[in-house]
Design a protein around this motif. Sequence first.
Motif, mmCIF file in Angstrom:
data_model
loop_
_atom_site.group_PDB
_atom_site.id
_atom_site.type_symbol
_atom_site.label_atom_id
_atom_site.label_comp_id
_atom_site.label_asym_id
_atom_site.label_seq_id
_atom_site.Cartn_x
_atom_site.Cartn_y
_atom_site.Cartn_z
ATOM 1 N N GLU A 33 22.556 -46.424 -17.166
ATOM 2 C CA GLU A 33 21.460 -45.688 -16.550
ATOM 3 C C GLU A 33 21.085 -46.410 -15.271
ATOM 4 O O GLU A 33 20.754 -47.592 -15.296
ATOM 5 N N ILE A 34 21.159 -45.681 -14.156
ATOM 6 C CA ILE A 34 20.841 -46.256 -12.857
ATOM 7 C C ILE A 34 19.713 -45.425 -12.270
ATOM 8 O O ILE A 34 19.910 -44.261 -11.916
ATOM 9 N N LEU A 35 18.523 -46.011 -12.192
ATOM 10 C CA LEU A 35 17.366 -45.270 -11.699
ATOM 11 C C LEU A 35 17.342 -45.279 -10.176
ATOM 12 O O LEU A 35 18.107 -45.996 -9.527
ATOM 13 N N ASN A 36 16.475 -44.486 -9.588
ATOM 14 C CA ASN A 36 16.432 -44.297 -8.139
ATOM 15 C C ASN A 36 16.026 -45.553 -7.372
ATOM 16 O O ASN A 36 15.416 -46.456 -7.915
ATOM 17 N N GLY A 37 16.379 -45.561 -6.091
ATOM 18 C CA GLY A 37 15.969 -46.632 -5.197
ATOM 19 C C GLY A 37 16.898 -47.827 -5.189
ATOM 20 O O GLY A 37 16.599 -48.839 -4.582
ATOM 21 N N TYR A 38 18.033 -47.722 -5.847
ATOM 22 C CA TYR A 38 18.975 -48.838 -5.916
ATOM 23 C C TYR A 38 19.704 -48.997 -4.586
ATOM 24 O O TYR A 38 19.708 -48.103 -3.745
ATOM 25 N N ASP A 39 20.351 -50.162 -4.440
ATOM 26 C CA ASP A 39 21.181 -50.418 -3.259
ATOM 27 C C ASP A 39 22.336 -51.310 -3.701
ATOM 28 O O ASP A 39 22.113 -52.406 -4.210
ATOM 29 N N PHE A 40 23.567 -50.814 -3.526
ATOM 30 C CA PHE A 40 24.757 -51.585 -3.869
ATOM 31 C C PHE A 40 25.407 -52.198 -2.644
ATOM 32 O O PHE A 40 26.525 -52.687 -2.711
ATOM 33 N N GLY A 41 24.715 -52.169 -1.511
ATOM 34 C CA GLY A 41 25.228 -52.808 -0.310
ATOM 35 C C GLY A 41 26.438 -52.116 0.271
ATOM 36 O O GLY A 41 26.784 -50.996 -0.085
ATOM 37 N N SER A 42 27.094 -52.807 1.177
ATOM 38 C CA SER A 42 28.211 -52.214 1.912
ATOM 39 C C SER A 42 29.551 -52.374 1.212
ATOM 40 O O SER A 42 30.552 -51.839 1.680
#
Length: 172
Positions: A33-42
Amino acid sequence: MSLFTSLAWHLKSGDKKLEQLRSRGLTIGEGCEILNGYDFGSEPYLVTLGNNVRLASGVKITTHDGGVWVLRHLYPELSDVDRFGRVTIGDNCHIGMDAMIMPGVTIGGNCIVGARSVVTHDVPDNTVVAGVPARPIGTIDRYREKHEEEFVNTKHLGFEEKRCFCERAYPA
């Protein structure tokens, strides 16, 4: 990200979001489960999530060291350098709201990362970490022991049922 793109993403089903993230190279196990607002970078292709991993809102995972920016401009022979590190999160982990995982970190299985923590070093299996930088504050077994009397069985309830329960159990 434009407002339209952001809105379209929020309206997308969870399965569609996971499919799109996988297409960018992110390795995602089952039951995540991955909730909103995440950042996995480049470099999302350097991130691996095990099975049953939950990333709360605002989790950021970075796989590169931005500090080399200074070196590129200070030393001509380093004008084209980067520094990367794979990030791996083991099975059955919860990464708390707004936590940040730094390059090269491995988080073992059955771990909890506290909200707003910055994880700069590997985390052993069955460990709870929190803080800036994140430090071990206990084990999963200790977490259970400490909070067991506070646990309530509400995951089967709908929104209104849960609301009624919570308002009775936790009055204003």
